[in-house]
Design a protein around this motif. Structure first.
Motif, PDB file in Angstrom:
ATOM      1  N   ALA A   1       0.394  32.735 -25.413  1.00 36.87           N
ATOM      2  CA  ALA A   1      -0.874  32.923 -26.115  1.00 36.87           C
ATOM      3  C   ALA A   1      -1.546  31.598 -26.450  1.00 36.87           C
ATOM      4  O   ALA A   1      -2.772  31.499 -26.451  1.00 36.87           O
ATOM      5  CB  ALA A   1      -0.644  33.731 -27.399  1.00 36.87           C
ATOM      6  N   LEU A   2      -0.735  30.574 -26.715  1.00 35.59           N
ATOM      7  CA  LEU A   2      -1.271  29.262 -27.096  1.00 35.59           C
ATOM      8  C   LEU A   2      -1.320  28.284 -25.925  1.00 35.59           C
ATOM      9  O   LEU A   2      -1.674  27.115 -26.098  1.00 35.59           O
ATOM     10  CB  LEU A   2      -0.459  28.679 -28.259  1.00 35.59           C
ATOM     11  CG  LEU A   2      -0.476  29.501 -29.553  1.00 35.59           C
ATOM     12  CD1 LEU A   2       0.395  28.848 -30.613  1.00 35.59           C
ATOM     13  CD2 LEU A   2      -1.904  29.699 -30.065  1.00 35.59           C
ATOM     14  N   ASP A   3      -0.933  28.770 -24.749  1.00 35.76           N
ATOM     15  CA  ASP A   3      -1.010  27.991 -23.506  1.00 35.76           C
ATOM     16  C   ASP A   3      -0.255  26.660 -23.583  1.00 35.76           C
ATOM     17  O   ASP A   3      -0.807  25.598 -23.292  1.00 35.76           O
ATOM     18  CB  ASP A   3      -2.478  27.759 -23.116  1.00 35.76           C
ATOM     19  CG  ASP A   3      -2.630  27.285 -21.676  1.00 35.76           C
ATOM     20  OD1 ASP A   3      -1.781  27.628 -20.824  1.00 35.76           O
ATOM     21  OD2 ASP A   3      -3.605  26.544 -21.395  1.00 35.76           O
ATOM     22  N   VAL A   4       0.997  26.748 -24.019  1.00 36.29           N
ATOM     23  CA  VAL A   4       1.878  25.580 -24.052  1.00 36.29           C
ATOM     24  C   VAL A   4       3.265  26.009 -23.571  1.00 36.29           C
ATOM     25  O   VAL A   4       3.607  27.189 -23.647  1.00 36.29           O
ATOM     26  CB  VAL A   4       2.018  24.969 -25.474  1.00 36.29           C
ATOM     27  CG1 VAL A   4       0.731  24.321 -25.928  1.00 36.29           C
ATOM     28  CG2 VAL A   4       2.498  25.992 -26.479  1.00 36.29           C
ATOM     29  N   PRO A   5       4.077  25.061 -23.092  1.00 35.84           N
ATOM     30  CA  PRO A   5       5.460  25.416 -22.776  1.00 35.84           C
ATOM     31  C   PRO A   5       6.249  25.650 -24.059  1.00 35.84           C
ATOM     32  O   PRO A   5       5.908  25.113 -25.120  1.00 35.84           O
ATOM     33  CB  PRO A   5       5.982  24.178 -22.031  1.00 35.84           C
ATOM     34  CG  PRO A   5       5.080  23.062 -22.430  1.00 35.84           C
ATOM     35  CD  PRO A   5       3.759  23.672 -22.776  1.00 35.84           C
TER      36      PRO A   5
ATOM     37  N   THR B   1       0.832  41.409 -37.530  1.00 40.40           N
ATOM     38  CA  THR B   1      -0.212  41.164 -38.521  1.00 40.40           C
ATOM     39  C   THR B   1      -0.407  39.667 -38.740  1.00 40.40           C
ATOM     40  O   THR B   1       0.471  38.858 -38.413  1.00 40.40           O
ATOM     41  CB  THR B   1       0.163  41.804 -39.872  1.00 40.40           C
ATOM     42  OG1 THR B   1       1.338  41.152 -40.370  1.00 40.40           O
ATOM     43  CG2 THR B   1       0.394  43.304 -39.729  1.00 40.40           C
ATOM     44  N   PHE B   2      -1.562  39.319 -39.316  1.00 40.09           N
ATOM     45  CA  PHE B   2      -1.782  37.905 -39.629  1.00 40.09           C
ATOM     46  C   PHE B   2      -0.778  37.432 -40.671  1.00 40.09           C
ATOM     47  O   PHE B   2      -0.396  36.263 -40.698  1.00 40.09           O
ATOM     48  CB  PHE B   2      -3.230  37.638 -40.075  1.00 40.09           C
ATOM     49  CG  PHE B   2      -3.537  38.004 -41.497  1.00 40.09           C
ATOM     50  CD1 PHE B   2      -3.383  37.076 -42.511  1.00 40.09           C
ATOM     51  CD2 PHE B   2      -3.980  39.280 -41.827  1.00 40.09           C
ATOM     52  CE1 PHE B   2      -3.669  37.400 -43.827  1.00 40.09           C
ATOM     53  CE2 PHE B   2      -4.270  39.612 -43.137  1.00 40.09           C
ATOM     54  CZ  PHE B   2      -4.111  38.678 -44.140  1.00 40.09           C
ATOM     55  N   GLN B   3      -0.309  38.352 -41.526  1.00 37.46           N
ATOM     56  CA  GLN B   3       0.702  37.981 -42.520  1.00 37.46           C
ATOM     57  C   GLN B   3       2.002  37.558 -41.834  1.00 37.46           C
ATOM     58  O   GLN B   3       2.670  36.620 -42.285  1.00 37.46           O
ATOM     59  CB  GLN B   3       0.989  39.141 -43.485  1.00 37.46           C
ATOM     60  CG  GLN B   3      -0.158  39.460 -44.407  1.00 37.46           C
ATOM     61  CD  GLN B   3      -0.989  40.641 -43.897  1.00 37.46           C
ATOM     62  OE1 GLN B   3      -1.075  40.877 -42.696  1.00 37.46           O
ATOM     63  NE2 GLN B   3      -1.615  41.354 -44.814  1.00 37.46           N
ATOM     64  N   GLN B   4       2.331  38.240 -40.731  1.00 35.82           N
ATOM     65  CA  GLN B   4       3.530  37.866 -39.985  1.00 35.82           C
ATOM     66  C   GLN B   4       3.355  36.476 -39.376  1.00 35.82           C
ATOM     67  O   GLN B   4       4.279  35.660 -39.399  1.00 35.82           O
ATOM     68  CB  GLN B   4       3.832  38.893 -38.889  1.00 35.82           C
ATOM     69  CG  GLN B   4       5.124  38.638 -38.157  1.00 35.82           C
ATOM     70  CD  GLN B   4       6.344  38.712 -39.066  1.00 35.82           C
ATOM     71  OE1 GLN B   4       6.436  39.576 -39.927  1.00 35.82           O
ATOM     72  NE2 GLN B   4       7.271  37.806 -38.879  1.00 35.82           N
ATOM     73  N   VAL B   5       2.165  36.190 -38.850  1.00 33.54           N
ATOM     74  CA  VAL B   5       1.886  34.858 -38.300  1.00 33.54           C
ATOM     75  C   VAL B   5       2.031  33.818 -39.407  1.00 33.54           C
ATOM     76  O   VAL B   5       2.617  32.750 -39.191  1.00 33.54           O
ATOM     77  CB  VAL B   5       0.482  34.800 -37.648  1.00 33.54           C
ATOM     78  CG1 VAL B   5       0.121  33.374 -37.241  1.00 33.54           C
ATOM     79  CG2 VAL B   5       0.408  35.734 -36.441  1.00 33.54           C
ATOM     80  N   GLN B   6       1.530  34.128 -40.614  1.00 35.44           N
ATOM     81  CA  GLN B   6       1.681  33.206 -41.754  1.00 35.44           C
ATOM     82  C   GLN B   6       3.152  32.910 -42.017  1.00 35.44           C
ATOM     83  O   GLN B   6       3.536  31.760 -42.241  1.00 35.44           O
ATOM     84  CB  GLN B   6       1.070  33.805 -43.021  1.00 35.44           C
ATOM     85  CG  GLN B   6      -0.425  33.779 -43.072  1.00 35.44           C
ATOM     86  CD  GLN B   6      -0.963  34.445 -44.327  1.00 35.44           C
ATOM     87  OE1 GLN B   6      -0.329  35.329 -44.911  1.00 35.44           O
ATOM     88  NE2 GLN B   6      -2.147  34.021 -44.756  1.00 35.44           N
ATOM     89  N   LYS B   7       3.971  33.950 -42.001  1.00 31.62           N
ATOM     90  CA  LYS B   7       5.402  33.771 -42.256  1.00 31.62           C
ATOM     91  C   LYS B   7       6.052  32.930 -41.164  1.00 31.62           C
ATOM     92  O   LYS B   7       6.912  32.097 -41.450  1.00 31.62           O
ATOM     93  CB  LYS B   7       6.090  35.129 -42.380  1.00 31.62           C
ATOM     94  CG  LYS B   7       5.700  35.874 -43.641  1.00 31.62           C
ATOM     95  CD  LYS B   7       6.335  37.242 -43.693  1.00 31.62           C
ATOM     96  CE  LYS B   7       5.893  38.014 -44.926  1.00 31.62           C
ATOM     97  NZ  LYS B   7       6.504  39.343 -44.961  1.00 31.62           N
ATOM     98  N   TYR B   8       5.666  33.152 -39.913  1.00 33.71           N
ATOM     99  CA  TYR B   8       6.185  32.319 -38.822  1.00 33.71           C
ATOM    100  C   TYR B   8       5.807  30.859 -39.049  1.00 33.71           C
ATOM    101  O   TYR B   8       6.621  29.956 -38.899  1.00 33.71           O
ATOM    102  CB  TYR B   8       5.633  32.762 -37.471  1.00 33.71           C
ATOM    103  CG  TYR B   8       6.140  34.076 -36.936  1.00 33.71           C
ATOM    104  CD1 TYR B   8       7.428  34.545 -37.220  1.00 33.71           C
ATOM    105  CD2 TYR B   8       5.338  34.849 -36.116  1.00 33.71           C
ATOM    106  CE1 TYR B   8       7.880  35.751 -36.707  1.00 33.71           C
ATOM    107  CE2 TYR B   8       5.791  36.050 -35.594  1.00 33.71           C
ATOM    108  CZ  TYR B   8       7.057  36.495 -35.896  1.00 33.71           C
ATOM    109  OH  TYR B   8       7.498  37.678 -35.369  1.00 33.71           O
TER     110      TYR B   8
ATOM    111  N   THR C   1      -6.336  36.478 -34.945  1.00 37.31           N
ATOM    112  CA  THR C   1      -6.481  36.523 -33.481  1.00 37.31           C
ATOM    113  C   THR C   1      -5.130  36.346 -32.806  1.00 37.31           C
ATOM    114  O   THR C   1      -4.792  37.083 -31.872  1.00 37.31           O
ATOM    115  CB  THR C   1      -7.474  35.447 -33.002  1.00 37.31           C
ATOM    116  OG1 THR C   1      -8.741  35.681 -33.616  1.00 37.31           O
ATOM    117  CG2 THR C   1      -7.636  35.467 -31.496  1.00 37.31           C
ATOM    118  N   LEU C   2      -4.350  35.381 -33.286  1.00 37.04           N
ATOM    119  CA  LEU C   2      -3.020  35.188 -32.716  1.00 37.04           C
ATOM    120  C   LEU C   2      -2.166  36.417 -32.963  1.00 37.04           C
ATOM    121  O   LEU C   2      -1.457  36.879 -32.058  1.00 37.04           O
ATOM    122  CB  LEU C   2      -2.348  33.934 -33.282  1.00 37.04           C
ATOM    123  CG  LEU C   2      -0.946  33.635 -32.742  1.00 37.04           C
ATOM    124  CD1 LEU C   2      -0.943  33.488 -31.220  1.00 37.04           C
ATOM    125  CD2 LEU C   2      -0.380  32.372 -33.398  1.00 37.04           C
ATOM    126  N   GLY C   3      -2.247  36.971 -34.161  1.00 39.83           N
ATOM    127  CA  GLY C   3      -1.501  38.180 -34.476  1.00 39.83           C
ATOM    128  C   GLY C   3      -1.860  39.327 -33.539  1.00 39.83           C
ATOM    129  O   GLY C   3      -0.978  40.046 -33.054  1.00 39.83           O
TER     130      GLY C   3
END
Length: 127
Positions: free
Chosen positions: A63-67, A38-45, A30-32
């Motif tokens: 996307a995560l609603d934070v500063p 891709t979700f794989q890129q999110v995993q790497k981050y 979902t974040l990806g």
């Protein structure tokens, strides 16, 4: 071929991305999708294996609603080389963050009621 070890700052920032994502109950996919990666890129981050550029970090914060500063909060002294300057949340777990998130969504009256229940439980246990 030698593999370069991730920078400790990248690991910390990635762990904060994972913390906030799990707190919100958002999957890596979902974040990806929100970031067009891709979700794989999110995993790497999240592992710190891939660095997050400034524009991407800004989009992740949206996307995560934070500063953006959230991702650098509570950076360990081993990384910064200096002692923390204020209250630390380094011992806060994902479970603690979820509880705080749920409490923050309650009305003031509901929060006071929960606090009264907690106080009654503590008083009954002899603390």
């Amino acid at each position: 071929m030698t593999h370069k070890k991730p920078d400790p700052v990248d690991i910390h920032v990635g762990s904060r991305v994972r913390l906030r994502r799990t707190l919100l109950g958002i999957s890596q996919s979902t974040l990806g999708d929100k970031l067009s990666v891709t979700f794989q890129q999110v995993q790497k981050y999240e592992r710190g294996a891939n660095r997050i550029g400034s524009s991407r970090l800004y989009r992740i914060a949206e996307a995560l609603d934070v500063p953006v500063a959230f991702f650098f909060d509570d950076m360990p002294e081993e990384i910064t080389g200096k002692a923390p300057s204020g209250p630390s949340m380094s011992n806060v777990t994902v479970k603690d963050m979820r509880l705080l998130h749920e409490l923050s969504e309650l009305s003031d009256i509901q929060q006071k009621a929960v606090l009264n229940v907690i106080r009654a439980i503590k008083a009954g246990s002899g603390e």
